[in-house]
Design a protein around this motif. Structure first.
Motif, PDB file in Angstrom:
ATOM      1  N   TYR A  78     -27.412  84.146  -5.172  1.00  0.00           N
ATOM      2  CA  TYR A  78     -27.933  85.023  -4.127  1.00  0.00           C
ATOM      3  C   TYR A  78     -28.064  86.482  -4.522  1.00  0.00           C
ATOM      4  O   TYR A  78     -27.412  87.346  -3.961  1.00  0.00           O
ATOM      5  CB  TYR A  78     -27.077  84.893  -2.859  1.00  0.00           C
ATOM      6  CG  TYR A  78     -27.050  83.463  -2.344  1.00  0.00           C
ATOM      7  CD1 TYR A  78     -28.071  82.983  -1.531  1.00  0.00           C
ATOM      8  CD2 TYR A  78     -26.032  82.583  -2.713  1.00  0.00           C
ATOM      9  CE1 TYR A  78     -28.057  81.675  -1.079  1.00  0.00           C
ATOM     10  CE2 TYR A  78     -26.015  81.271  -2.269  1.00  0.00           C
ATOM     11  CZ  TYR A  78     -27.027  80.823  -1.447  1.00  0.00           C
ATOM     12  OH  TYR A  78     -27.028  79.522  -1.008  1.00  0.00           O
ATOM     13  N   PHE A  86     -33.978  81.182  -1.107  1.00  0.00           N
ATOM     14  CA  PHE A  86     -33.277  80.356  -0.114  1.00  0.00           C
ATOM     15  C   PHE A  86     -34.048  80.340   1.211  1.00  0.00           C
ATOM     16  O   PHE A  86     -34.157  79.289   1.852  1.00  0.00           O
ATOM     17  CB  PHE A  86     -31.834  80.825   0.084  1.00  0.00           C
ATOM     18  CG  PHE A  86     -31.131  80.002   1.129  1.00  0.00           C
ATOM     19  CD1 PHE A  86     -30.911  78.645   0.919  1.00  0.00           C
ATOM     20  CD2 PHE A  86     -30.745  80.560   2.334  1.00  0.00           C
ATOM     21  CE1 PHE A  86     -30.309  77.856   1.896  1.00  0.00           C
ATOM     22  CE2 PHE A  86     -30.146  79.781   3.315  1.00  0.00           C
ATOM     23  CZ  PHE A  86     -29.929  78.434   3.091  1.00  0.00           C
ATOM     24  N   TYR A  95     -36.330  70.231   4.118  1.00  0.00           N
ATOM     25  CA  TYR A  95     -35.017  70.856   4.353  1.00  0.00           C
ATOM     26  C   TYR A  95     -34.804  70.996   5.861  1.00  0.00           C
ATOM     27  O   TYR A  95     -35.084  72.018   6.478  1.00  0.00           O
ATOM     28  CB  TYR A  95     -34.932  72.215   3.642  1.00  0.00           C
ATOM     29  CG  TYR A  95     -33.513  72.723   3.489  1.00  0.00           C
ATOM     30  CD1 TYR A  95     -32.651  72.183   2.538  1.00  0.00           C
ATOM     31  CD2 TYR A  95     -33.032  73.743   4.308  1.00  0.00           C
ATOM     32  CE1 TYR A  95     -31.352  72.646   2.400  1.00  0.00           C
ATOM     33  CE2 TYR A  95     -31.726  74.211   4.171  1.00  0.00           C
ATOM     34  CZ  TYR A  95     -30.896  73.661   3.214  1.00  0.00           C
ATOM     35  OH  TYR A  95     -29.606  74.125   3.082  1.00  0.00           O
ATOM     36  N   GLY A 201     -25.315  77.054   8.736  1.00  0.00           N
ATOM     37  CA  GLY A 201     -26.049  76.554   7.577  1.00  0.00           C
ATOM     38  C   GLY A 201     -25.338  75.501   6.759  1.00  0.00           C
ATOM     39  O   GLY A 201     -25.843  75.060   5.743  1.00  0.00           O
ATOM     40  N   ASN A 206     -20.295  73.975   0.355  1.00  0.00           N
ATOM     41  CA  ASN A 206     -20.148  74.440  -1.030  1.00  0.00           C
ATOM     42  C   ASN A 206     -18.717  74.299  -1.545  1.00  0.00           C
ATOM     43  O   ASN A 206     -18.494  74.228  -2.745  1.00  0.00           O
ATOM     44  CB  ASN A 206     -20.560  75.913  -1.161  1.00  0.00           C
ATOM     45  CG  ASN A 206     -22.067  76.122  -1.137  1.00  0.00           C
ATOM     46  OD1 ASN A 206     -22.536  77.213  -0.862  1.00  0.00           O
ATOM     47  ND2 ASN A 206     -22.842  75.096  -1.422  1.00  0.00           N
ATOM     48  N   TYR A 245     -33.054  68.239  -1.033  1.00  0.00           N
ATOM     49  CA  TYR A 245     -32.665  69.038  -2.204  1.00  0.00           C
ATOM     50  C   TYR A 245     -33.641  68.830  -3.373  1.00  0.00           C
ATOM     51  O   TYR A 245     -33.361  69.247  -4.500  1.00  0.00           O
ATOM     52  CB  TYR A 245     -31.214  68.727  -2.600  1.00  0.00           C
ATOM     53  CG  TYR A 245     -30.259  69.220  -1.535  1.00  0.00           C
ATOM     54  CD1 TYR A 245     -29.669  70.484  -1.631  1.00  0.00           C
ATOM     55  CD2 TYR A 245     -30.000  68.467  -0.389  1.00  0.00           C
ATOM     56  CE1 TYR A 245     -28.837  70.971  -0.640  1.00  0.00           C
ATOM     57  CE2 TYR A 245     -29.176  68.940   0.616  1.00  0.00           C
ATOM     58  CZ  TYR A 245     -28.596  70.194   0.492  1.00  0.00           C
ATOM     59  OH  TYR A 245     -27.783  70.666   1.490  1.00  0.00           O
ATOM     60  N   GLU A 319     -24.099  73.555  -8.107  1.00  0.00           N
ATOM     61  CA  GLU A 319     -23.683  73.568  -6.696  1.00  0.00           C
ATOM     62  C   GLU A 319     -23.232  72.192  -6.231  1.00  0.00           C
ATOM     63  O   GLU A 319     -23.751  71.173  -6.669  1.00  0.00           O
ATOM     64  CB  GLU A 319     -24.862  74.019  -5.812  1.00  0.00           C
ATOM     65  CG  GLU A 319     -24.487  74.312  -4.374  1.00  0.00           C
ATOM     66  CD  GLU A 319     -25.684  74.765  -3.516  1.00  0.00           C
ATOM     67  OE1 GLU A 319     -26.757  74.158  -3.631  1.00  0.00           O
ATOM     68  OE2 GLU A 319     -25.521  75.728  -2.753  1.00  0.00           O
ATOM     69  N   SER A 321     -22.762  70.391  -2.369  1.00  0.00           N
ATOM     70  CA  SER A 321     -23.024  70.581  -0.945  1.00  0.00           C
ATOM     71  C   SER A 321     -22.464  69.356  -0.224  1.00  0.00           C
ATOM     72  O   SER A 321     -23.116  68.315  -0.146  1.00  0.00           O
ATOM     73  CB  SER A 321     -24.537  70.729  -0.743  1.00  0.00           C
ATOM     74  OG  SER A 321     -24.810  71.157   0.566  1.00  0.00           O
TER      75      SER A 321
END
Ligand code: AVJ
Length: 360
Positions: A78, A86, A95, A201, A206, A245, A319, A321
């Motif tokens: 980020y 994002f 998504y 979100g 994470n 994803y 990552e 999720s």
């Protein structure tokens, strides 16, 4: 869960940062947005490029890439570019998370108003967009203040600016920080106000399960006497998760590679992002998406004077999720000392939103 999907849970379920060198931005009531810091006098030193400075980025990137199984911390997605990418992900048809959560916020507005109560200070963890907070602030009765917390300074100030414009007179105090850091955020908050946390979100995903528990415990303490509104993505058809994803437009792939692009820009590294494949898949046993960058050839990259080697086919895990069921998430929140009061899911059973009370 019953076979008939419902927007609201059955009775039993639905009773009603650390800132290492981080820039902290503040703003008085109706004042101008300006950098401020409790520990550093105004103008004493320039804030770094991010809430976590370049040295921390270099150190953590190298640490992760020198492991036998290479990883990178997902918070480094980020920068300004990554925050924009994002936002693009959120607009992709595959998504569903963002749209499902927004529809839950709107649809259950009245009950959320009741849960949240009057005069609360709203603290949003991860505030790169004003959209969700704006819905929530409309729903809240006399919100006392809005404290957006984000690692990406630019996105944070845009959020704060948009909210200030939409809610003139609201006390907006943006805080540039890494909310996963272990230093308490308390010094930025009003000790007299009831605190309502907002963690939308499914960013909780994470964290690995033990980290998620530890983080929820921190939030429960921070929000004592108030509560937490949290969005959590649900276990579902793996094909649907996979698609979310692996969007056709490639937004997720660009977001994934951005950690390398950023390292090149900020650290003078020489990664070849196009020589890494975006690879994301759902592991139904661990109930999580794993996102990877897989090296397409034998190659080296140089970061801060170190040479890193990537074998052909070697992966960097960028990552996790994690996905939850409603009962599993409520059990986790309860273990963290919260009292789950309301859990709602959308009509397709994709996403969940929970109001968790933090006992006084
Ligand atoms: C912002 C962490 C919730 O895990 O779905 C989106 C980030 N990664 N697509 C998620 C993300 C790939 C997102 N979170």
């Amino acid at each position: 869960m019953t076979d008939k999907r419902e927007d609201t849970m059955p009775a039993g379920w639905s009773q009603l940062a650390g800132f290492p060198g981080g820039g902290i931005f503040g703003r008085g009531r109706r004042g101008r947005l300006a950098p401020l810091s409790a520990s550093r006098p105004a103008g004493a030193a320039k804030p770094p490029a991010g809430a976590v400075g370049r040295t921390a980025f270099a150190r953590e990137l190298l640490a992760g890439l020198q492991q036998p199984r290479k990883t990178t911390p997902c918070k480094y997605f980020y920068d300004a570019c990554g925050a924009a990418l994002f936002e693009q992900i959120c607009a992709q048809p595959e998504y569903y998370l963002t749209r499902a959560e927004l529809s839950l916020l709107t649809r259950h507005a009245t009950r959320l108003t009741e849960c949240i109560g009057d005069d609360a200070e709203l603290i949003e963890f991860g505030a790169s967009s004003p959209v969700k907070a704006s819905v929530l602030l409309h729903v809240m009765r006399q919100p006392a203040a809005y404290v957006p917390v984000d690692i990406s300074g630019g996105a944070l100030l845009e959020t704060a600016g948009a909210i200030s414009t939409a809610f003139p007179g609201l006390d907006v105090r943006p805080l540039m920080a890494d909310y996963t850091g272990d230093t308490a955020l308390t010094h930025a908050l009003d000790p007299k106000r009831r605190r309502v946390g907002f963690f939308p979100g499914s960013s909780l995903g994470n964290f690995e399960p033990d980290e998620a528990l530890a983080f929820l415990i921190r939030l429960r303490k921070l929000l004592q006497g108030g509560g937490l509104l949290i969005g959590v993505d649900l276990v579902k058809d793996p094909t649907r998760l996979h698609a979310a994803y692996n969007d056709a437009a490639g937004a997720t792939a660009a977001f994934n590679r951005n950690v390398l692009v950023r390292a090149n820009r900020e650290l003078g590294a020489d990664f070849r992002p196009e020589q890494f494949a975006h690879y994301a898949f759902y592991d139904p046993v661990a109930r999580r998406i794993e996102m990877h960058l897989v090296s397409l050839c034998d190659q080296d990259a140089h970061v801060a004077g170190r040479t890193l080697h990537f074998d052909e086919g070697e992966s960097i895990r960028t990552e996790y999720s994690h996905k939850y069921t409603v009962p599993d998430f409520r059990a986790l929140a309860t273990r963290a000392g919260f009292r789950p009061r309301l859990s709602v899911i959308d009509s397709e059973g994709l996403f969940s939103l929970h109001w968790l009370e933090s006992p006084a």
